[in-house]
Design an enzyme around this catalytic site. Sequence first.
Site, PDB file in Angstrom:
ATOM      1  N   LYS A 132      22.029  36.798  63.695  1.00 59.05           N
ATOM      2  CA  LYS A 132      22.848  37.386  62.641  1.00 59.05           C
ATOM      3  C   LYS A 132      21.965  38.025  61.580  1.00 59.05           C
ATOM      4  O   LYS A 132      20.907  37.509  61.239  1.00 59.05           O
ATOM      5  CB  LYS A 132      23.735  36.314  62.011  1.00 59.05           C
ATOM      6  CG  LYS A 132      24.839  35.813  62.939  1.00 59.05           C
ATOM      7  CD  LYS A 132      25.757  34.843  62.231  1.00 59.05           C
ATOM      8  CE  LYS A 132      26.911  34.433  63.132  1.00 59.05           C
ATOM      9  NZ  LYS A 132      27.844  33.493  62.456  1.00 59.05           N
TER      10      LYS A 132
ATOM     11  N   HIS B 254      30.400  29.422  73.102  1.00 60.55           N
ATOM     12  CA  HIS B 254      30.008  28.672  71.910  1.00 60.55           C
ATOM     13  C   HIS B 254      30.051  27.167  72.168  1.00 60.55           C
ATOM     14  O   HIS B 254      29.334  26.407  71.515  1.00 60.55           O
ATOM     15  CB  HIS B 254      30.914  29.053  70.733  1.00 60.55           C
ATOM     16  CG  HIS B 254      30.136  29.335  69.484  1.00 60.55           C
ATOM     17  ND1 HIS B 254      29.211  30.357  69.391  1.00 60.55           N
ATOM     18  CD2 HIS B 254      30.127  28.709  68.275  1.00 60.55           C
ATOM     19  CE1 HIS B 254      28.678  30.355  68.182  1.00 60.55           C
ATOM     20  NE2 HIS B 254      29.206  29.357  67.482  1.00 60.55           N
TER      21      HIS B 254
ATOM     22  N   ARG C 131      26.715  26.254  73.277  1.00 60.51           N
ATOM     23  CA  ARG C 131      25.796  26.200  72.125  1.00 60.51           C
ATOM     24  C   ARG C 131      25.983  24.882  71.362  1.00 60.51           C
ATOM     25  O   ARG C 131      25.006  24.229  70.997  1.00 60.51           O
ATOM     26  CB  ARG C 131      26.068  27.406  71.227  1.00 60.51           C
ATOM     27  CG  ARG C 131      25.262  27.456  69.923  1.00 60.51           C
ATOM     28  CD  ARG C 131      25.521  28.810  69.266  1.00 60.51           C
ATOM     29  NE  ARG C 131      25.179  28.859  67.858  1.00 60.51           N
ATOM     30  CZ  ARG C 131      23.976  29.155  67.376  1.00 60.51           C
ATOM     31  NH1 ARG C 131      22.978  29.389  68.209  1.00 60.51           N
ATOM     32  NH2 ARG C 131      23.752  29.226  66.075  1.00 60.51           N
TER      33      ARG C 131
ATOM     34  N   TYR D  72      26.569  18.820  63.280  1.00 58.36           N
ATOM     35  CA  TYR D  72      26.303  18.152  64.550  1.00 58.36           C
ATOM     36  C   TYR D  72      25.953  16.682  64.360  1.00 58.36           C
ATOM     37  O   TYR D  72      26.079  15.893  65.293  1.00 58.36           O
ATOM     38  CB  TYR D  72      25.185  18.883  65.295  1.00 58.36           C
ATOM     39  CG  TYR D  72      25.595  20.274  65.673  1.00 58.36           C
ATOM     40  CD1 TYR D  72      26.542  20.496  66.668  1.00 58.36           C
ATOM     41  CD2 TYR D  72      25.080  21.387  65.003  1.00 58.36           C
ATOM     42  CE1 TYR D  72      26.955  21.779  66.993  1.00 58.36           C
ATOM     43  CE2 TYR D  72      25.487  22.667  65.328  1.00 58.36           C
ATOM     44  CZ  TYR D  72      26.426  22.852  66.314  1.00 58.36           C
ATOM     45  OH  TYR D  72      26.834  24.114  66.626  1.00 58.36           O
TER      46      TYR D  72
END
Length: 308
Positions: free
Chosen positions: A175, A248, A251, A283
């Site tokens: 990004k 995703h 990921r 996470y």
Amino acid sequence: MCATPLDRCRDEYLGHLSVERGLSRNTLDAYRRDLGCYLGYLAERGVVDARDVTRRDIEGFVAERREAGYAASSVNRELSAIKGFHRFMLREGLSETQPASSVRFSRTEERLPDCLSVEAAAALMEQPFGRDATGARDRAVLEVLYGCGVRASELTGLDVGDVFLDEGFLRVVGKGSKERLVPVLGAAARALSAYLDGPRAELAAHARRGAPAAVFLNIRGGRLSRQSVHALVERYGRRVGIEGLHPHTLRHSFATHMLAGGADLRVLQEILGHASISTTQVYTHVDRTRLREVYLAAHPRATEDGRG
């Protein structure tokens, strides 16, 4: 229809986001959609100039979106774009006030990212793949997504010159066009090497105007698209009983399994390309949930009656 003063301000703002902040095309498109809905709401009420926008106008837009059934996270995303837009206009002298500054975001429930179990991830990677070039490519796509934790857009943006298998790294553009090095080792490296050592050349041979620099190619020899990666991941997930699998999710699974294996949070932040450690910290919540499940299943006095 003639452009209004607010329309011109929006175009200046999007130009600023593109040039000064280096946002991706997908992110710019999202800003354009969100601000388009907002300016359309204002125009219906005769508000076409930044100096005429009030806090009540913005609160009315937010209330209308909520009443229309939009999720709090979606409304908050739109409000974030609106706040940034008004800050920009004030800073550039296009407006004398910042009417969005005191408009509050909606409270949202914390939603933990979807994550595969280690067993489900293994089943996904170890299923049979075709013996042709696309089979080798598909295996490499899945292994790199799960083994390196890259986004689908980062994977499709990889060029051959970004792969350093001898050193065990990929050069990824994330990004904001920020580059980072991501480890590629083990099963991911083996699958990627096997694909690059022949099958990719077979796909490249179908290109009409010479082979592109892209690592991952489609059957016509062109760069594989994000949409194709999404469809590919979902298809292989369905084969092993995982419905609606998303890139995703791989990921998220990479990050969660790395933490469970003892990875340092700061190292994980660097690999994932998160600008803020707070983004990576989600996470730790996933890992805590897993720890609780393991405890309840394993400890002899974990049940309510203490009998195991």
